[in-house]
Design a protein around this motif. Structure first.
Motif, PDB file in Angstrom:
ATOM      1  N   GLU A  15       0.633  -1.103   0.071  1.00 36.85           N
ATOM      2  CA  GLU A  15       0.046  -0.176  -0.079  1.00 36.85           C
ATOM      3  C   GLU A  15       0.684   1.196  -0.018  1.00 36.85           C
ATOM      4  O   GLU A  15       0.593   2.033  -0.829  1.00 36.85           O
ATOM      5  CB  GLU A  15      -0.891  -0.018   1.241  1.00 36.85           C
ATOM      6  N   VAL A  16       2.111   1.167   0.755  1.00 40.04           N
ATOM      7  CA  VAL A  16       2.936   2.285   0.975  1.00 40.04           C
ATOM      8  C   VAL A  16       3.564   2.438  -0.550  1.00 40.04           C
ATOM      9  O   VAL A  16       3.910   3.758  -1.015  1.00 40.04           O
ATOM     10  CB  VAL A  16       3.772   2.147   1.822  1.00 40.04           C
ATOM     11  N   GLN A  17       4.004   1.425  -1.059  1.00 44.02           N
ATOM     12  CA  GLN A  17       4.624   1.380  -2.418  1.00 44.02           C
ATOM     13  C   GLN A  17       3.972   2.130  -3.222  1.00 44.02           C
ATOM     14  O   GLN A  17       4.332   2.919  -3.933  1.00 44.02           O
ATOM     15  CB  GLN A  17       4.871   0.143  -3.074  1.00 44.02           C
ATOM     16  N   GLN A  18       2.484   1.690  -3.397  1.00 46.86           N
ATOM     17  CA  GLN A  18       1.547   2.283  -4.396  1.00 46.86           C
ATOM     18  C   GLN A  18       1.272   3.610  -4.052  1.00 46.86           C
ATOM     19  O   GLN A  18       1.499   4.655  -5.046  1.00 46.86           O
ATOM     20  CB  GLN A  18       0.331   1.620  -4.324  1.00 46.86           C
ATOM     21  N   HIS A  19       1.303   4.063  -2.907  1.00 41.27           N
ATOM     22  CA  HIS A  19       1.091   5.536  -2.731  1.00 41.27           C
ATOM     23  C   HIS A  19       2.398   6.294  -2.912  1.00 41.27           C
ATOM     24  O   HIS A  19       1.833   7.548  -2.910  1.00 41.27           O
ATOM     25  CB  HIS A  19       0.945   5.432  -0.898  1.00 41.27           C
ATOM     26  N   CYS A  20       3.507   5.835  -2.918  1.00 42.24           N
ATOM     27  CA  CYS A  20       4.562   6.578  -3.440  1.00 42.24           C
ATOM     28  C   CYS A  20       4.922   6.313  -4.865  1.00 42.24           C
ATOM     29  O   CYS A  20       6.324   6.617  -5.256  1.00 42.24           O
ATOM     30  CB  CYS A  20       5.635   6.641  -2.417  1.00 42.24           C
ATOM     31  N   LYS A  77       2.652   6.651   5.840  1.00 44.64           N
ATOM     32  CA  LYS A  77       2.570   6.663   4.424  1.00 44.64           C
ATOM     33  C   LYS A  77       2.657   8.069   3.778  1.00 44.64           C
ATOM     34  O   LYS A  77       3.307   8.095   2.669  1.00 44.64           O
ATOM     35  CB  LYS A  77       0.884   6.348   4.354  1.00 44.64           C
ATOM     36  N   ASP A  78       2.333   9.263   4.419  1.00 43.27           N
ATOM     37  CA  ASP A  78       2.428  10.323   4.075  1.00 43.27           C
ATOM     38  C   ASP A  78       4.151  10.568   4.113  1.00 43.27           C
ATOM     39  O   ASP A  78       4.632  11.531   3.388  1.00 43.27           O
ATOM     40  CB  ASP A  78       1.617  11.495   4.817  1.00 43.27           C
ATOM     41  N   PHE A  79       4.879  10.200   5.267  1.00 44.48           N
ATOM     42  CA  PHE A  79       6.026  10.526   5.552  1.00 44.48           C
ATOM     43  C   PHE A  79       6.743   9.945   4.129  1.00 44.48           C
ATOM     44  O   PHE A  79       7.847  10.411   3.760  1.00 44.48           O
ATOM     45  CB  PHE A  79       6.650   9.682   6.741  1.00 44.48           C
ATOM     46  N   VAL A  80       6.669   8.742   3.814  1.00 38.90           N
ATOM     47  CA  VAL A  80       7.172   8.056   2.610  1.00 38.90           C
ATOM     48  C   VAL A  80       7.137   8.717   1.347  1.00 38.90           C
ATOM     49  O   VAL A  80       7.863   9.174   0.542  1.00 38.90           O
ATOM     50  CB  VAL A  80       6.982   6.692   2.502  1.00 38.90           C
ATOM     51  N   ALA A  81       5.606   9.376   1.180  1.00 44.15           N
ATOM     52  CA  ALA A  81       5.240  10.125   0.104  1.00 44.15           C
ATOM     53  C   ALA A  81       6.097  11.375   0.060  1.00 44.15           C
ATOM     54  O   ALA A  81       6.735  11.829  -1.153  1.00 44.15           O
ATOM     55  CB  ALA A  81       3.929  10.428   0.166  1.00 44.15           C
ATOM     56  N   PHE A  82       6.292  11.855   1.196  1.00 42.48           N
ATOM     57  CA  PHE A  82       7.031  13.271   1.291  1.00 42.48           C
ATOM     58  C   PHE A  82       8.500  12.829   0.890  1.00 42.48           C
ATOM     59  O   PHE A  82       9.097  13.619   0.327  1.00 42.48           O
ATOM     60  CB  PHE A  82       6.932  13.719   2.861  1.00 42.48           C
ATOM     61  N   LEU A  83       9.165  11.968   1.325  1.00 42.71           N
ATOM     62  CA  LEU A  83      10.339  11.812   1.011  1.00 42.71           C
ATOM     63  C   LEU A  83      10.748  11.240  -0.567  1.00 42.71           C
ATOM     64  O   LEU A  83      11.911  11.293  -1.115  1.00 42.71           O
ATOM     65  CB  LEU A  83      11.131  10.319   1.952  1.00 42.71           C
TER      66      LEU A  83
END
Length: 175
Positions: A15-20, A77-83
């Protein structure tokens, strides 16, 4: 997810992979989660800006106060998207969109001459006078077909910087 006492499931990782946009491998996401848990001192499931300042490289950055406004209260999730804007695999457009958010001082979706001047002050400190900053910026905007009165949108930023050969060398190590 986001609580240091919990573990990431395969579903969470995907899910996190997809989000970023798959800019991080599964192993990198696990490493980022470990770092997130270290920063989330009270296991709240989100990071406060003062916790983010505990990263020495970030705290020393002249734009850290601007970026802090973007990171306060991020869940994992948003932390990873930010990075993801700092990933070696991120597109130049993603990097420019991130830069736009840094330059959009008042978060109105537009970057004004004064917004850019404020960022330039943070970046150049006492090494440039206000007059020098204004002169350089005026010339740069004019060469790009804009004036001091122009309000640049994110699309303008992408158009100007996307064709400039700009390289963003800052990357976040994830292991």
């Amino acid at each position: 997810m986001g609580n240091s006492s919990s573990m990431l499931t395969q579903y969470d990782i995907e899910e996190v992979q997809q989000h970023c946009d798959n800019l991080f491998t599964q192993q990198e996401i696990v490493s980022l989660y470990q770092r997130f848990c270290q920063l989330d001192r009270n296991s709240k499931g989100y990071i406060l800006s003062d916790e983010f300042l505990s990263v020495p490289e970030f705290a020393m950055n002249p734009l850290s106060q601007r970026v802090l406004k973007m990171v306060d209260g991020l869940n994992f999730k948003d932390f990873v998207a930010f990075l993801s804007a700092f990933s070696a695999k991120a597109s130049i457009q993603r990097k420019i969109e991130f830069m736009f958010k840094v330059y959009d001082v008042d978060f109105n979706g537009k970057v004004s001459f004064n917004d850019i001047i404020e960022v330039l002050q943070d970046l150049s400190g006492p090494f440039m006078s206000d007059e020098q900053r204004k002169q350089v910026l005026s010339q740069l905007l004019e060469e790009a077909g804009y004036s001091k009165e122009s309000q640049l949108t994110q699309e303008d930023f992408v158009m100007i910087l996307g064709n400039s050969g700009l390289k963003m060398e800052v990357e976040v190590p994830v292991d």
